[in-house]
Design a protein around this motif. Sequence first.
Motif, PDB file in Angstrom:
ATOM      1  N   VAL A 310       0.838  -1.204   0.000  1.00 10.48           N
ATOM      2  CA  VAL A 310       0.000   0.000   0.000  1.00 10.48           C
ATOM      3  C   VAL A 310       0.870   1.250   0.000  1.00 10.48           C
ATOM      4  CG1 VAL A 310      -1.734   1.293   1.293  1.00 10.48           C
ATOM      5  CG2 VAL A 310      -1.934  -1.180   1.077  1.00 10.48           C
ATOM      6  N   ALA A 311       2.006   1.221   0.719  1.00  9.65           N
ATOM      7  CA  ALA A 311       2.918   2.363   0.697  1.00  9.65           C
ATOM      8  C   ALA A 311       3.497   2.576  -0.707  1.00  9.65           C
ATOM      9  CB  ALA A 311       4.045   2.165   1.710  1.00  9.65           C
ATOM     10  N   ALA A 312       3.760   1.480  -1.414  1.00  8.16           N
ATOM     11  CA  ALA A 312       4.292   1.591  -2.782  1.00  8.16           C
ATOM     12  C   ALA A 312       3.261   2.164  -3.745  1.00  8.16           C
ATOM     13  CB  ALA A 312       4.756   0.215  -3.266  1.00  8.16           C
ATOM     14  N   ALA A 313       1.972   2.012  -3.424  1.00  5.31           N
ATOM     15  CA  ALA A 313       0.921   2.561  -4.286  1.00  5.31           C
ATOM     16  C   ALA A 313       0.826   4.084  -4.171  1.00  5.31           C
ATOM     17  CB  ALA A 313      -0.431   1.942  -3.920  1.00  5.31           C
ATOM     18  N   ARG A 314       1.432   4.650  -3.143  1.00  7.12           N
ATOM     19  CA  ARG A 314       1.381   6.102  -2.930  1.00  7.12           C
ATOM     20  C   ARG A 314       2.223   6.819  -3.977  1.00  7.12           C
ATOM     21  NH1 ARG A 314       3.400   6.139   1.930  1.00  7.12           N
ATOM     22  NH2 ARG A 314       5.445   6.910   1.361  1.00  7.12           N
ATOM     23  N   GLN A 315       1.633   7.789  -4.657  1.00  4.84           N
ATOM     24  CA  GLN A 315       2.324   8.518  -5.713  1.00  4.84           C
ATOM     25  C   GLN A 315       2.996   9.800  -5.221  1.00  4.84           C
ATOM     26  OE1 GLN A 315      -0.490   9.088  -8.914  1.00  4.84           O
ATOM     27  NE2 GLN A 315      -0.851   6.882  -9.154  1.00  4.84           N
ATOM     28  N   ARG A 316       2.598  10.266  -4.060  1.00  5.89           N
ATOM     29  CA  ARG A 316       3.247  11.429  -3.452  1.00  5.89           C
ATOM     30  C   ARG A 316       3.072  11.378  -1.947  1.00  5.89           C
ATOM     31  NH1 ARG A 316      -0.362  15.442  -1.909  1.00  5.89           N
ATOM     32  NH2 ARG A 316      -2.520  15.174  -2.632  1.00  5.89           N
ATOM     33  N   ASP A 317       4.039  11.946  -1.224  1.00  9.85           N
ATOM     34  CA  ASP A 317       3.961  11.966   0.227  1.00  9.85           C
ATOM     35  C   ASP A 317       3.019  13.075   0.687  1.00  9.85           C
ATOM     36  OD1 ASP A 317       5.774   9.945   0.199  1.00  9.85           O
ATOM     37  OD2 ASP A 317       7.497  11.163   0.792  1.00  9.85           O
ATOM     38  N   ARG A 318       2.448  12.892   1.863  1.00 11.59           N
ATOM     39  CA  ARG A 318       1.580  13.890   2.462  1.00 11.59           C
ATOM     40  C   ARG A 318       2.156  14.316   3.808  1.00 11.59           C
ATOM     41  NH1 ARG A 318      -0.806  10.408  -1.537  1.00 11.59           N
ATOM     42  NH2 ARG A 318      -2.790  11.318  -2.229  1.00 11.59           N
ATOM     43  N   ASP A 319       1.844  15.534   4.209  1.00  9.88           N
ATOM     44  CA  ASP A 319       2.221  15.978   5.539  1.00  9.88           C
ATOM     45  C   ASP A 319       0.982  16.520   6.242  1.00  9.88           C
ATOM     46  OD1 ASP A 319       1.768  18.369   4.260  1.00  9.88           O
ATOM     47  OD2 ASP A 319       3.873  18.966   4.174  1.00  9.88           O
ATOM     48  N   GLY A 320       1.174  17.010   7.445  1.00  9.13           N
ATOM     49  CA  GLY A 320       0.046  17.526   8.206  1.00  9.13           C
ATOM     50  C   GLY A 320      -0.718  16.418   8.905  1.00  9.13           C
ATOM     51  N   TRP A 321      -1.794  16.805   9.577  1.00 10.45           N
ATOM     52  CA  TRP A 321      -2.582  15.879  10.386  1.00 10.45           C
ATOM     53  C   TRP A 321      -3.790  15.396   9.602  1.00 10.45           C
ATOM     54  CZ3 TRP A 321      -7.595  16.374  12.637  1.00 10.45           C
ATOM     55  CH2 TRP A 321      -7.901  15.394  13.594  1.00 10.45           C
ATOM     56  N   THR A 322      -4.098  14.109   9.715  1.00 15.16           N
ATOM     57  CA  THR A 322      -5.255  13.518   9.037  1.00 15.16           C
ATOM     58  C   THR A 322      -6.240  12.999  10.076  1.00 15.16           C
ATOM     59  OG1 THR A 322      -3.930  12.837   7.130  1.00 15.16           O
ATOM     60  CG2 THR A 322      -6.043  11.723   7.458  1.00 15.16           C
ATOM     61  N   ARG A 323      -7.491  13.341   9.918  1.00 11.41           N
ATOM     62  CA  ARG A 323      -8.530  12.854  10.822  1.00 11.41           C
ATOM     63  C   ARG A 323      -8.956  11.457  10.371  1.00 11.41           C
ATOM     64  NH1 ARG A 323     -12.007  15.392  14.384  1.00 11.41           N
ATOM     65  NH2 ARG A 323     -13.909  14.236  14.855  1.00 11.41           N
ATOM     66  N   TYR A 324      -8.350  10.432  10.957  1.00 14.26           N
ATOM     67  CA  TYR A 324      -8.637   9.059  10.558  1.00 14.26           C
ATOM     68  C   TYR A 324      -9.954   8.538  11.128  1.00 14.26           C
ATOM     69  CZ  TYR A 324      -3.850   8.614   8.805  1.00 14.26           C
ATOM     70  OH  TYR A 324      -2.692   8.776   8.108  1.00 14.26           O
ATOM     71  N   GLY A 325     -10.356   9.065  12.266  1.00 13.11           N
ATOM     72  CA  GLY A 325     -11.542   8.530  12.906  1.00 13.11           C
ATOM     73  C   GLY A 325     -11.212   7.319  13.760  1.00 13.11           C
ATOM     74  N   GLY A 326     -12.230   6.646  14.239  1.00 16.53           N
ATOM     75  CA  GLY A 326     -12.048   5.544  15.171  1.00 16.53           C
ATOM     76  C   GLY A 326     -11.799   4.219  14.491  1.00 16.53           C
ATOM     77  N   ALA A 327     -11.872   3.172  15.303  1.00 21.02           N
ATOM     78  CA  ALA A 327     -11.611   1.821  14.815  1.00 21.02           C
ATOM     79  C   ALA A 327     -12.623   1.430  13.745  1.00 21.02           C
ATOM     80  CB  ALA A 327     -11.672   0.835  15.980  1.00 21.02           C
ATOM     81  N   PRO A 328     -12.200   0.643  12.760  1.00 16.74           N
ATOM     82  CA  PRO A 328     -13.103   0.301  11.653  1.00 16.74           C
ATOM     83  C   PRO A 328     -14.236  -0.623  12.042  1.00 16.74           C
ATOM     84  CG  PRO A 328     -11.033  -0.893  11.448  1.00 16.74           C
ATOM     85  CD  PRO A 328     -10.852   0.094  12.562  1.00 16.74           C
ATOM     86  N   TYR A 329     -14.121  -1.397  13.120  1.00 15.20           N
ATOM     87  CA  TYR A 329     -15.114  -2.416  13.419  1.00 15.20           C
ATOM     88  C   TYR A 329     -16.491  -1.845  13.708  1.00 15.20           C
ATOM     89  CZ  TYR A 329     -10.723  -4.816  14.266  1.00 15.20           C
ATOM     90  OH  TYR A 329      -9.461  -5.308  14.143  1.00 15.20           O
ATOM     91  N   ARG A 330     -16.553  -0.739  14.456  1.00 14.20           N
ATOM     92  CA  ARG A 330     -17.840  -0.226  14.901  1.00 14.20           C
ATOM     93  C   ARG A 330     -18.098   1.192  14.407  1.00 14.20           C
ATOM     94  NH1 ARG A 330     -19.079  -4.061  18.583  1.00 14.20           N
ATOM     95  NH2 ARG A 330     -17.346  -5.038  19.650  1.00 14.20           N
ATOM     96  N   SER A 331     -17.297   1.648  13.463  1.00 15.52           N
ATOM     97  CA  SER A 331     -17.450   3.027  13.009  1.00 15.52           C
ATOM     98  C   SER A 331     -18.627   3.166  12.048  1.00 15.52           C
ATOM     99  CB  SER A 331     -16.174   3.488  12.292  1.00 15.52           C
ATOM    100  OG  SER A 331     -15.989   2.754  11.108  1.00 15.52           O
TER     101      SER A 331
END
Length: 482
Positions: A310-331
């Motif tokens: 998945v990291a290799a699929a990235r075409q450019r790096d990102r910086d700053g903070w990302t709001r990922y949210g909570g765990a995927p199971y109950r979101s």
Amino acid sequence: MMDWTERYRPTALSEVRGNDKARDALREWAETWDDHGEAVVLYGAPGVGKTSAAHALANDMGWSVMELNASDSRTRDRIERVAGGAAMNQSLTSTGRQLVVLDEADNLHQHKDRGGASAMTSLVKAANQPVVLIANDFYEMSRGLRGACRDIEFRDVSRRSILPVLRDICRKEDVEYESEALETIAETNDGDLRGAIKDLQAAAEGRDRVTEDDVATGSRDRTQDIFSLLDAVLKEESPEAALRTAYDTDETPDDLLQWVEDKVPKVYEGDEIADAYGYLAKADCWLGRVRATQNYTYWRYATDNIAAGVAAARQRDRDGWTRYGGAPYRSTRDSTRDYVAERIAESAGVSTATARREIMPFLAVMTHHCTNRELTVRMAARYELDTDHVAFVTGSGESTNKVQDIVADAEELREQAAVDHSGGAFAGGVAGAEADAEDDGEPEAEQVAKATPGGGEENDDNGADAEAAEEDDQQAGLGDFM
């Protein structure tokens, strides 16, 4: 380096540490199973040895094991076909017994499970083979399922029980240690044996002696570990560095897959999303092989795809903070994703997993930010999507006028199709064929064939068609509304 939690997984119940009372109750359940025939629920916090105890029991009893994960196998159809088949049939082992292990049984209660909880309840009541359910939270299971099983609680593994395990591993790995270092690891992971072993492996990697300075202090924060992994994989690290971070994260590859799969659309765009889900699909295949063979060496190949791929699929790096949210199971996002996948799967005649990993990434690219408005309206109409579903697929805000207008137009399109009984509303769609079948009395199968491109009397080679459809089922959902 092989994961030490797998290398030193108990092979007999006598090797399970810190839960003597639960261990003895589990053995008694197994030895008297012929008399009572009940299923059993092992419940307790992650990392305390529930699944390891189930596999160790099977070794002691000479039983083969069929293991399923509720996150992948929680629909009624899947449970009845796979778990039901194992539980109702005699094993090929000399004992004639097969232990059916269902992990994450407390995830069977969600509405999207489509009867999974009731199917499992029926199964455990009628099973001709012993069944073990694994749950973190006993009371998250349905009342009917709880009532149909015995229950055994696995308590947190105390620091006093963790220390001997760490010392034993160091001796077997020929690693010297300071007693203070192991005590720090045990204290930090008080209650979580699996986490303690992972911390020991991380501290010992590349060293022949573990000192207190080598051990990170402070309480373990698993959520922070996951967010660090997500940043490494999706935003900033090279594939090699992302893989190292994954090895240091206190999650199994099954959990890592769900986290990364859920958060990819929050960071990646366009082709990055499609390429990333391609690697995640490969990881899922490796995890399926683990479940089928119980060979946990395949875990490393799954982790390679989840992190480095998945990291290799990235075409450019990102910086700053990302709001990922909570765990995927109950979101909420997870429920939205599963609803969309189920709608696509039902319409296209493919599995939910295929819809989620093979079709949805393409839909996300083609309808990104609703730039192709007509296509987005047809998608929303075909799969009966609301604003939150359209926003999820397209990456747009569900409260925007654009998304709301698209959903309104899709509703009008569905209503018009119903009034006109027109199969032309969705090119190649089955809905119109079913409506026409009601009018002229022709068999539904013939109507579907005529409504499908290449169908009808000019294409009667059903075997060839079926083979082609199976090879290209990941594209079926696309053709339904394009």
